[in-house]
Design an enzyme around this catalytic site. Sequence first.
Site, short mmCIF file in Angstrom:
data_model
loop_
_atom_site.label_atom_id
_atom_site.label_comp_id
_atom_site.label_asym_id
_atom_site.label_seq_id
_atom_site.Cartn_x
_atom_site.Cartn_y
_atom_site.Cartn_z
N GLU A 59 -11.33 -0.23 8.85
CA GLU A 59 -12.22 -0.85 7.60
C GLU A 59 -11.93 -2.52 7.79
O GLU A 59 -12.71 -3.20 7.08
CB GLU A 59 -11.63 -0.11 6.77
CG GLU A 59 -10.73 -0.96 5.64
CD GLU A 59 -10.57 -0.55 4.33
OE1 GLU A 59 -11.40 -0.19 3.60
OE2 GLU A 59 -8.83 0.34 4.30
N LYS A 79 -7.91 2.31 7.24
CA LYS A 79 -6.95 0.46 7.67
C LYS A 79 -7.93 0.20 8.10
O LYS A 79 -7.74 -1.34 8.60
CB LYS A 79 -5.40 1.12 6.73
CG LYS A 79 -5.33 1.43 5.83
CD LYS A 79 -5.40 -0.24 5.50
CE LYS A 79 -5.97 -0.26 3.90
NZ LYS A 79 -6.39 0.93 3.29
N CYS A 88 -0.55 -11.92 -15.92
CA CYS A 88 -0.96 -12.82 -16.96
C CYS A 88 -0.89 -14.30 -15.76
O CYS A 88 -0.26 -14.71 -14.93
CB CYS A 88 -0.40 -12.80 -18.43
SG CYS A 88 -0.63 -11.59 -18.48
N TRP A 135 -3.85 -9.99 -17.67
CA TRP A 135 -4.49 -8.67 -17.31
C TRP A 135 -3.19 -7.57 -18.22
O TRP A 135 -1.85 -7.93 -17.93
CB TRP A 135 -3.20 -8.53 -16.03
CG TRP A 135 -2.64 -7.60 -15.07
CD1 TRP A 135 -1.81 -6.90 -15.27
CD2 TRP A 135 -4.07 -6.86 -14.29
NE1 TRP A 135 -2.01 -5.61 -14.12
CE2 TRP A 135 -3.19 -5.81 -13.96
CE3 TRP A 135 -5.55 -7.88 -14.06
CZ2 TRP A 135 -4.24 -5.09 -12.52
CZ3 TRP A 135 -5.78 -6.95 -13.40
CH2 TRP A 135 -5.22 -5.16 -12.50
N LYS A 162 -14.84 -4.77 -2.81
CA LYS A 162 -13.83 -3.87 -3.60
C LYS A 162 -13.91 -2.71 -4.05
O LYS A 162 -12.73 -1.82 -4.42
CB LYS A 162 -12.77 -5.11 -3.86
CG LYS A 162 -11.80 -4.55 -5.15
CD LYS A 162 -10.71 -4.39 -3.52
CE LYS A 162 -9.34 -3.97 -4.67
NZ LYS A 162 -8.03 -3.33 -3.25
N ARG A 187 -6.10 -14.66 -9.76
CA ARG A 187 -4.58 -13.98 -10.26
C ARG A 187 -5.98 -12.74 -11.00
O ARG A 187 -4.47 -11.25 -11.03
CB ARG A 187 -3.17 -14.38 -11.30
CG ARG A 187 -3.01 -14.93 -10.59
CD ARG A 187 -2.42 -15.78 -11.63
NE ARG A 187 -1.03 -15.54 -12.69
CZ ARG A 187 -0.33 -16.14 -12.45
NH1 ARG A 187 0.56 -16.73 -11.62
NH2 ARG A 187 0.53 -15.26 -12.52
N GLU A 229 -4.68 7.88 6.52
CA GLU A 229 -5.32 6.59 5.67
C GLU A 229 -4.29 5.24 6.70
O GLU A 229 -5.43 4.37 6.54
CB GLU A 229 -3.81 6.15 4.63
CG GLU A 229 -3.55 4.80 3.85
CD GLU A 229 -4.30 4.14 3.03
OE1 GLU A 229 -6.02 4.87 3.33
OE2 GLU A 229 -5.26 3.17 3.03
N ASN A 275 3.36 -14.82 -20.25
CA ASN A 275 2.88 -13.38 -19.45
C ASN A 275 4.95 -12.98 -18.54
O ASN A 275 5.67 -13.33 -18.74
CB ASN A 275 3.73 -14.78 -18.23
CG ASN A 275 3.01 -13.92 -16.82
OD1 ASN A 275 2.70 -12.60 -16.74
ND2 ASN A 275 3.27 -14.64 -15.64
N GLY A 276 4.58 -11.47 -18.43
CA GLY A 276 5.75 -10.37 -19.16
C GLY A 276 5.29 -9.71 -19.54
O GLY A 276 4.43 -8.52 -19.84
N HIS A 311 -7.43 21.69 19.14
CA HIS A 311 -8.62 22.23 18.56
C HIS A 311 -10.54 21.23 19.40
O HIS A 311 -11.24 21.44 18.50
CB HIS A 311 -8.90 22.85 17.23
CG HIS A 311 -7.92 23.47 17.35
ND1 HIS A 311 -8.03 25.15 17.46
CD2 HIS A 311 -6.31 23.48 16.54
CE1 HIS A 311 -6.70 25.74 17.13
NE2 HIS A 311 -5.49 24.66 16.62
C1 AGP Z 1 -9.60 1.30 -0.08
O1 AGP Z 1 -8.26 0.46 1.36
C2 AGP Z 1 -10.94 1.11 0.71
N1 AGP Z 1 -11.16 -0.19 -0.27
C3 AGP Z 1 -11.67 1.97 -0.60
O2 AGP Z 1 -11.84 3.43 0.18
C4 AGP Z 1 -11.44 2.34 -1.60
O3 AGP Z 1 -10.33 3.25 -1.79
C5 AGP Z 1 -11.82 3.17 -2.39
O4 AGP Z 1 -13.77 2.92 -2.71
C6 AGP Z 1 -11.47 3.77 -3.52
O5 AGP Z 1 -11.26 3.21 -4.62
P1 AGP Z 1 -11.08 3.36 -6.19
O6 AGP Z 1 -9.86 3.49 -5.59
O7 AGP Z 1 -11.06 2.13 -6.63
O8 AGP Z 1 -11.18 4.21 -6.22
#
Ligand code: AGP
Length: 594
Positions: A474, A471, A2, A73, A589, A27, A467, A97-98, A490
Amino acid sequence: MCGIFGYIGSQQACPLLIQGLERLEYRGYDSAGVCVKDIDLQVVKQEGRVGDLKQLPSVSKLKGTLGIAHTRWATHGAPVKKNAHPHLSKSFAIVHNGIVENHGTLRLMLEQEGFEFVSDTDSEVLAHLIEHVYAGDVVSAVSQALSLVEGAVGLAVLSQEYDSIVVARRGSPMIIGVGKDELFISSDAAAVLPHTRSVVYLKEGQIALLSRSGYEVVDASSGVSVHPEVERISWTLEHIEKGGYPHFMLKEIFEQPRTIAEALRGRLTDKGVQLSVDVSGVERIVIVACGTSWHSGLIGKYLIERLARVPVEVDYASEFRYREPVLSPKDLVVVISQSGETADTLAALRLAKRVGAKTLGLVNVVGSTIAREVDSGIFLRAGPEIGVASTKAFTSQVACLSLLALKLREDKGMPIARFAAELLSLPEKVSSVLELSESIKKLAEEFVSEKNFLYLGRGTNFPLALEGALKLKEISYIHAEGYPAAEMKHGPIALIDEHMPVFFIATKDSSYEKVVSNMQEVRSRGGRIVALVSSVDAEVSKLADHIIVVPYASEELSVVVNAIPLQLFAYHVANLKGLDVDKPRNLAKSVTVE
Ligand code: AGP
């Protein structure tokens, strides 16, 4: 997180309050509100954006040179108008906030005293509590109220009676901006910066009274006046929003000790796992997600099958939604989504509900579509994740999946103490790994020009290899793939030569010796090796070109510790390449389209 902003001076407060909230938008929030005092306390609040609030005709009518404002939030109660701040009692308006952890008992006591609540929030308790203990002095009423509250509190209070703002800090930052014949308050220096660089950072347990003649700060417990120095903000606005880090992603990587602890807070007690989820009669679990969330789902499979012996399937949401899955009412479909808005995951959820399966969400954004539509859920509590590459949400997802596994295990009458202790030890272990950031940056310098990378691991370190590869690819645009280490022979081993660096996740567990022999296979074909280990032995020292040592953690939970170096490695490689770490090309995002 918040956001709080307030003003007392000679200017009209409302435009300054709105501007302050706009400075706090980064935020992350889901609703906003203002209270301006003229003769009376006038409150206008709204779910949605600050821009929506600003457009309200009632806002432009707010007159007065004293006010407080808030961006929320949601943690308790959906992001709807009645839950937005400020909250009112008869004579006070508060923004908070908290988290008031004992809000339930306090609310009950206050309702028995005749106070009427209008929201589902924990914060509203503070308004009525101050009213309840008030005996003519607002500062002592706030101090007394806080002595009854458990949890983090950053608080600003307006009273019907006085031309002042009372501000309190306990576990949630609050600052005073000292202007020329005017004063500002905020939870975040970013909001006061346009008006003044002179600030007073309230310390833990301090309360301040801001009036038109100045401000006074007291120690809440003793009531004794203190005189904190006025400091000068040297940071730029952008710097402040990132908490002093160069990028949101790095800030969020470093937040993980706190966010993992937050994911576990109050959910692992001496009475066992405390989750308000309905998992009774579940005979199979189907986890659906996308991207990083799918990776945490794969880890969830290992955890739940190993700890609770419940069969688990994991599927890409985009595949699940079209393959006409066979589901039954005895299935629990777990959807994992940081944003709670991913189109494929939402569609998978709706399909599961249509066929009568029980659904459970692991979501970060309270009030998101998925959070609203699941039958029950476990909020990640990671706070807003701004960097497109998911980091803190991932480790919080694994923490919450661990809690789910322990809940299922406990329901079967199996002991959970060892795993619970291990879970609770994670924040400290993660903290110590973060200290490796500079050395990992040096390692990254060696690989900035690479075009390819392989990540290999076994057990829960296989999804982690996926993962780690995601990272890197991307944010640095280097092609990277994750594989089960045993899969090398394989096919992928054909790729190995001095131009194919390989990242082995080889922390001590039941498959360690096998991973070391996979290293041997790579070494003997001229491959270059980065080995992530929990202890260095002669064999690994001989085989690996670079070694990263992390604290030992149990086989089931080492992924949370091991994830940190992979996040830092990707971050430093991309940053050294001069790329936009927080907003990589082509990515959003939240993928709200199919
Ligand atoms: C991961 O670093 C990416 N930003 C992307 O793979 C993300 O995890 C995926 O789009 C799923 O998003 P969500 O967790 O908001 O559903």
